[in-house]
Design an enzyme around this catalytic site. Sequence first.
Site, short mmCIF file in Angstrom:
data_model
loop_
_atom_site.label_atom_id
_atom_site.label_comp_id
_atom_site.label_asym_id
_atom_site.label_seq_id
_atom_site.Cartn_x
_atom_site.Cartn_y
_atom_site.Cartn_z
N GLU A 1 9.16 -14.39 -11.01
CA GLU A 1 7.52 -12.82 -10.09
C GLU A 1 7.33 -13.06 -11.37
O GLU A 1 6.78 -12.60 -11.83
CB GLU A 1 9.43 -12.69 -9.36
CG GLU A 1 8.89 -11.74 -9.11
CD GLU A 1 9.65 -11.20 -8.14
OE1 GLU A 1 11.22 -11.09 -8.70
OE2 GLU A 1 9.71 -10.39 -7.33
N HIS B 1 17.72 -37.62 -7.40
CA HIS B 1 17.65 -37.82 -6.28
C HIS B 1 15.73 -37.25 -5.99
O HIS B 1 14.93 -37.36 -5.19
CB HIS B 1 18.20 -37.33 -4.98
CG HIS B 1 19.28 -37.50 -4.54
ND1 HIS B 1 19.87 -38.91 -3.62
CD2 HIS B 1 20.64 -36.59 -4.73
CE1 HIS B 1 20.91 -38.76 -4.26
NE2 HIS B 1 21.51 -36.96 -5.00
N LYS C 1 12.98 -14.89 -10.00
CA LYS C 1 13.42 -13.10 -11.09
C LYS C 1 11.88 -13.91 -12.08
O LYS C 1 11.44 -13.06 -12.62
CB LYS C 1 14.72 -13.31 -12.01
CG LYS C 1 14.58 -11.88 -11.62
CD LYS C 1 15.32 -11.14 -11.08
CE LYS C 1 14.31 -10.96 -10.04
NZ LYS C 1 14.90 -10.35 -8.38
N CYS D 1 0.66 -1.83 0.21
CA CYS D 1 -0.16 0.25 0.25
C CYS D 1 0.81 1.30 -0.03
O CYS D 1 2.00 1.38 0.78
CB CYS D 1 -1.55 0.08 1.19
SG CYS D 1 -1.79 -1.57 1.26
N ARG E 1 3.89 -0.07 -4.94
CA ARG E 1 3.85 -0.76 -3.81
C ARG E 1 2.02 -1.68 -3.39
O ARG E 1 2.11 -2.10 -2.15
CB ARG E 1 3.80 0.07 -2.48
CG ARG E 1 4.41 1.27 -2.37
CD ARG E 1 4.53 2.38 -1.45
NE ARG E 1 4.39 2.10 0.03
CZ ARG E 1 5.27 1.96 0.81
NH1 ARG E 1 7.00 2.13 0.11
NH2 ARG E 1 5.36 1.30 1.66
N GLU F 1 18.08 -17.18 -7.49
CA GLU F 1 17.75 -15.46 -8.15
C GLU F 1 17.26 -15.82 -9.58
O GLU F 1 15.93 -14.83 -9.56
CB GLU F 1 18.82 -15.16 -7.61
CG GLU F 1 18.55 -13.80 -8.09
CD GLU F 1 17.66 -13.07 -7.59
OE1 GLU F 1 17.23 -13.50 -6.23
OE2 GLU F 1 16.93 -11.68 -8.33
N ASN G 1 -1.66 2.19 5.28
CA ASN G 1 -0.34 1.19 5.00
C ASN G 1 -0.15 1.02 6.32
O ASN G 1 0.45 1.26 6.84
CB ASN G 1 0.11 1.91 4.56
CG ASN G 1 1.62 1.40 4.28
OD1 ASN G 1 1.31 -0.10 3.73
ND2 ASN G 1 3.04 1.27 4.14
N GLY G 2 0.02 -0.28 6.67
CA GLY G 2 -0.53 -1.71 7.62
C GLY G 2 -1.19 -2.41 7.91
O GLY G 2 -1.87 -2.59 7.08
N TRP H 1 -2.45 -3.23 -1.82
CA TRP H 1 -2.50 -4.43 -1.55
C TRP H 1 -3.00 -4.55 -0.53
O TRP H 1 -3.29 -5.36 0.05
CB TRP H 1 -0.90 -4.36 -2.29
CG TRP H 1 0.00 -5.77 -1.54
CD1 TRP H 1 -0.02 -6.34 -2.96
CD2 TRP H 1 0.33 -6.90 -1.15
NE1 TRP H 1 0.43 -7.08 -2.90
CE2 TRP H 1 0.77 -8.16 -1.62
CE3 TRP H 1 -0.22 -6.50 0.77
CZ2 TRP H 1 0.66 -9.11 -0.74
CZ3 TRP H 1 0.26 -8.04 1.34
CH2 TRP H 1 0.47 -9.35 0.28
N LYS I 1 5.70 -3.81 -3.53
CA LYS I 1 7.90 -3.98 -4.03
C LYS I 1 8.64 -4.30 -2.32
O LYS I 1 9.50 -4.77 -2.47
CB LYS I 1 7.71 -2.44 -4.50
CG LYS I 1 9.27 -2.21 -4.35
CD LYS I 1 9.97 -2.75 -5.30
CE LYS I 1 11.36 -2.17 -5.49
NZ LYS I 1 12.65 -3.59 -5.88
O1 M6R Z 1 12.93 -4.81 0.14
P1 M6R Z 1 13.67 -5.87 0.31
O2 M6R Z 1 15.38 -6.37 0.10
O3 M6R Z 1 13.95 -6.84 2.57
O4 M6R Z 1 12.88 -6.83 -0.15
C1 M6R Z 1 13.33 -8.43 -0.02
C2 M6R Z 1 11.98 -9.44 -1.24
O5 M6R Z 1 10.89 -9.05 -0.86
C3 M6R Z 1 12.31 -8.80 -2.33
O6 M6R Z 1 13.78 -8.99 -2.66
C4 M6R Z 1 11.83 -9.84 -3.82
O7 M6R Z 1 11.68 -10.86 -3.29
C5 M6R Z 1 12.24 -9.28 -5.21
N1 M6R Z 1 10.85 -9.28 -5.75
C6 M6R Z 1 12.79 -10.23 -5.68
O8 M6R Z 1 12.85 -9.69 -6.99
#
Ligand code: M6R
Length: 594
Positions: A475, A491, A472, A2, A27, A468, A97-98, A73, A589
Amino acid sequence: MCGIVGYVGKDKCIPRILSGLESLEYRGYDSAGIAYVVNNLVKITKKQGRISNLKENINIDEESYVGIGHTRWATHGKPCQVNSHPHRVGKVTIVHNGIIENYETLKNELSDYDFVSETDSEVVAALVDKLYKEEKDVKHVLAKLKDYLIGSYALGILIEGDDKIYAIRKDSPLIIGVSENGNFIASDVPAILEYTNLYYLILNNEFAVLSKDDVVIYDENGQISTKNLLTFEGSREAAMKNGYEHYMLKEIYEQPKVIMDTIKEYISDVDTLKEKMNGLEKYEEIDIVGCGSAYHVGLVGKSLIEKYGHIRVNVDIASEYRYSDHIYKDNHLVLVISQSGETADTLAVLRKAKEDGIDTLAIVNVVGSSIAREADKVLYIKAGVEIAVATTKAYSCQLIMLSMIAMYLGINSGRLDESIFEEYKSLDKLINDILDDTSDTESVAAMIYKNKDVFYLGRKIDYAICMESSLKLKEVSYLHSEAYAAGELKHGTISLIESGTPVISIITEDDIRLKTLSNVKEVCARGALSIVITNEEVLDKDVYDKLILVPKLHDLVGSILVVIKCQLIAYYVAKLNGCDIDKPRNLAKSVTVE
Ligand code: M6R
């Protein structure tokens, strides 16, 4: 999670709030809404879906000079009109927000009110309305709020018949922007940059009263607090798309610069390095903790720090670590990694470690964020504003920071000498070479984008990079993907490999090169579509359908080049699949809830 924005001033508020919301849409983007004052009455327009939808349904020219807005969100209650913010109860309208953890209890206690939404936020509006009836002064209400609310909140509040904005925060970010023509509240600085780069940071339980030509900030006891006015260093342009089709692509292309900015900050000379990292050598054991990509980069850090620093490193996911038992050494360090510096689970780990009396260090991007403020020591990366939900440039800068920690420990213990600095100096040129020719990554994307499943294989650091890369791809492109330690596939998971299943293997480390290649042969024998990303020519042409070669560098820095290839593959797959690359479904984000 949010975004909130508010404006009170001499100009019309709706265009300012809309533009602020647009820069906070990363956000959350389930719904958007604005409450604005017209002739002393609060009007609300809110719509499910993106801000563009709200924009089409609101009168931008409305004669309103004070208002608050929200981009959601969803946490409590599905994304729909009635659950959208702002929420009005009695004389009070809020954006939140929260998460309010005790909202059910409060709801029962506020049984005089009729609640229309499923949200925790509407309960806060009712609580503020009730307290306002009792106290008659919003400032007294805000000073008391912490006694009632459990959880996290940044609130923007309008009171019917009043022309001010009231704002308070606890564990959710909030800044106050000031300009000649008016004042702002916002969840993040980019929301105000079109109008001003001057802002105040609001700390937990502090609150503020904004009128058109004044901002007064109060401490948690309700006393006026004098604050330093801060200036945002980056330009507004840096937070814009700059001609790129997506923020993700723009941020991938910013990597040569921001990686070098991060490097120069720490290794302009050996004295700087020693000054910035001084004391890290005393630790016997380090726990690295983060979420998502920050966790993945921690795994790279483990390999490098153990190899060059000879310090035992444990890596954990913050949401697991915070509820686990820990056996700490006398000299133990908890190192948290977070781009935003606001991730709820990572922040909780930091606070718990501090309570337990353990030294804490944070690698953070956002200056002044909660994690940066609360850690014993901070090493800032210099990634600049990252807007795309999928992290790229912040991940690379975190990787370089961990590499520099390992290098420092290596120099300190005599395993490395200062000549190693040279390895960092030409990274921008090498990355630019990769970015100049994307034909190989585009052709891999074209080979795999119609598939349902993609596998990544690697060992050691390569495995961490696979994790990673797989995240990516999932996501942004919604392709199902798994990362496997190359030796582990047989395995169980190798049963999923069938004719045409894409397997992307990463092979950069000499000591395991032949081992991983054997595993690649195993998947090829089962008909996999094999894509190999490596830093040495592969003589056996039978092990790949497509080979991507990157220059061979020292292992302290070499994985950066592979990561960037994988970021590009994910980007191009998402593009071919027509995905909403910068705002993938269901995500946000900054994850400020547990
Ligand atoms: O702001 P942060 O680095 O703490 O965020 C951690 C994760 O939420 C963030 O890395 C998330 O996995 C990304 N969207 C990946 O691309």
